[in-house]
Design a protein around this motif. Structure first.
Motif, PDB file in Angstrom:
ATOM      1  N   MET A   1      -5.064   7.788  -9.235  1.00 36.21           N
ATOM      2  CA  MET A   1      -4.276   6.902 -10.076  1.00 36.21           C
ATOM      3  C   MET A   1      -4.052   5.576  -9.340  1.00 36.21           C
ATOM      4  O   MET A   1      -3.687   5.555  -8.174  1.00 36.21           O
ATOM      5  N   THR A   2      -4.292   4.480 -10.018  1.00 36.87           N
ATOM      6  CA  THR A   2      -4.115   3.153  -9.447  1.00 36.87           C
ATOM      7  C   THR A   2      -2.652   2.749  -9.493  1.00 36.87           C
ATOM      8  O   THR A   2      -1.966   2.955 -10.489  1.00 36.87           O
ATOM      9  N   ASP A   3      -2.151   2.181  -8.392  1.00 35.71           N
ATOM     10  CA  ASP A   3      -0.785   1.673  -8.391  1.00 35.71           C
ATOM     11  C   ASP A   3      -0.637   0.559  -9.418  1.00 35.71           C
ATOM     12  O   ASP A   3      -1.555  -0.245  -9.626  1.00 35.71           O
ATOM     13  N   LEU A 127      -2.727   1.132 -17.893  1.00 34.78           N
ATOM     14  CA  LEU A 127      -3.309   0.353 -16.794  1.00 34.78           C
ATOM     15  C   LEU A 127      -3.954   1.234 -15.735  1.00 34.78           C
ATOM     16  O   LEU A 127      -4.953   0.833 -15.124  1.00 34.78           O
ATOM     17  N   THR A 128      -3.397   2.405 -15.490  1.00 34.56           N
ATOM     18  CA  THR A 128      -3.982   3.256 -14.450  1.00 34.56           C
ATOM     19  C   THR A 128      -5.338   3.798 -14.859  1.00 34.56           C
ATOM     20  O   THR A 128      -6.122   4.233 -14.001  1.00 34.56           O
ATOM     21  N   SER A 169      -3.178  -2.512  -8.704  1.00 40.14           N
ATOM     22  CA  SER A 169      -2.882  -2.712  -7.283  1.00 40.14           C
ATOM     23  C   SER A 169      -3.743  -3.774  -6.613  1.00 40.14           C
ATOM     24  O   SER A 169      -3.540  -4.087  -5.442  1.00 40.14           O
ATOM     25  N   VAL A 170      -4.718  -4.341  -7.321  1.00 45.62           N
ATOM     26  CA  VAL A 170      -5.477  -5.440  -6.711  1.00 45.62           C
ATOM     27  C   VAL A 170      -4.609  -6.684  -6.588  1.00 45.62           C
ATOM     28  O   VAL A 170      -4.967  -7.638  -5.905  1.00 45.62           O
ATOM     29  N   ARG A 177       6.756   2.963  -8.065  1.00 48.75           N
ATOM     30  CA  ARG A 177       6.420   4.167  -7.292  1.00 48.75           C
ATOM     31  C   ARG A 177       6.524   5.446  -8.117  1.00 48.75           C
ATOM     32  O   ARG A 177       5.761   6.388  -7.904  1.00 48.75           O
ATOM     33  N   HIS A 178       7.483   5.476  -9.028  1.00 49.45           N
ATOM     34  CA  HIS A 178       7.690   6.728  -9.753  1.00 49.45           C
ATOM     35  C   HIS A 178       8.460   6.446 -11.033  1.00 49.45           C
ATOM     36  O   HIS A 178       9.290   5.535 -11.082  1.00 49.45           O
TER      37      HIS A 178
END
Length: 326
Positions: A1-3, A127-128, A169-170, A177-178
């Protein structure tokens, strides 16, 4: 999963300032009573020609400017609201059109005052998996559905909108975070607008009975928040792998100032600063968390590495929690 990261924030409140004195007379109370019960001194109400989408668009534009992107870069628009422009289409469709974001999927989320956190979760899921940018807006215009004679509700609410732009996350920016979402359908009667849907369409009888207005069991809501929120937060922090001492900032739904003081004490977050906008904007529904987050961010309250806890709670009944690493 992407941040997923917060790339920008924005907010909008209408120009009209409504004092306690203005709402007090019809409700049979006074300024001192309102301030003592709620900590609210004033609120903003929309102009006659404004709808929820107008507030949402203004907040969205501010968030896009903050993020440094344009509307045509958005892949999704989520509007969290329980006061849509119309039952159909989604208010997000009007926002998409007005912003010129024709390439973005646009939909609404209704979790009442928890809606912004629910909206963040929905956008994070998109988005993820597919990347891009998301605009998440909490917007409500409660002044149109309040009974001016009901002191339990008319004194509490204002109109407004707040927004965040999310990216993967780029990008650099605060990291989500959660997230955790909770619903308690057995308590759905505590907060409602009885008429206007398929179960009870609006007609003359409904209007005569005032069933088109927002209603709330204030004592029941207080009991729900007092009973549920502390244990939900405790479990959430455990799941996040942090302890209460780790939390630097608390950004709650701005339900009622005196309630916030009581709840904050029960949460036992010894190092956290609680951020408030309720005194001047009152309860703006799904908008209250993003409005308050934007105000704190723009004031320079957050520093890199700070842990920010967002907590929404409201009709459904529902609760939404988010941990953001700034």
């Amino acid at each position: 999963m992407t941040d997923v990261r917060i790339l920008g924030t924005g907010a909008y409140v209408p120009e009209r300032i409504v004092s306690n004195d203005e709402v007090a007379a019809a409700a049979g109370v006074d300024d001192a009573w309102i301030t003592g019960k709620t900590g609210i001194r004033e609120r903003r109400w929309a102009a006659d020609g404004q709808a929820t989408s107008d507030l949402a668009v203004a907040a969205g534009r501010a968030a896009l400017r903050s993020a440094g992107i344009t509307a045509d870069e958005l892949s999704v628009i989520v509007v969290a609201t329980s006061t849509p422009d119309r039952p159909q289409p989604p208010t997000a469709a009007y926002v998409q059109q007005e912003l010129g974001a024709g390439g973005a999927a646009a939909f609404d989320v209704n979790a009442v005052c928890s809606g912004m956190v629910f909206g963040l979760s929905a956008a994070e899921g998109v988005l993820t998996r597919s990347g891009g940018h998301a605009l998440v807006i909490g917007a409500d215009l409660y002044s149109r559905i309040l009974n001016p004679a009901d002191r339990r509700t008319v004194i509490l609410f204002g109109d407004g909108a707040g927004a965040v732009v999310l990216g993967s996350s780029v990008y650099h920016g605060p990291r989500i975070r959660h997230l955790a979402l909770h619903s308690f359908g057995d308590l759905s009667g505590l907060i409602e607008v009885p008429a206007g849907g398929s179960r009870l369409p609006v007609d003359g009888t409904v209007l005569d009975a005032g069933l088109q207005y927002f209603t709330m069991d204030g004592r029941g809501v207080r009991n729900f928040v007092g009973d549920q929120l502390p244990q939900l937060v405790k479990g959430f922090l455990h799941d996040c792998g942090v302890v209460p001492d780790d939390i630097d900032h608390f950004v709650p739904h701005q339900a009622n100032g005196t309630m916030l003081d009581s709840v904050f004490a029960d949460l036992e977050l010894p190092r956290a600063t609680m951020h408030r906008t309720v005194t001047h904007y009152a309860n703006t529904g799904a908008a209250s968390i993003p409005i308050t987050l934007d105000a704190a961010a723009r004031s320079g309250a957050f520093t890199p590495g700070d842990l920010v806890l967002l907590a929404g709670f409201g009709g459904g009944m529902s609760a939404g929690l988010a941990l953001v690493e700034w």
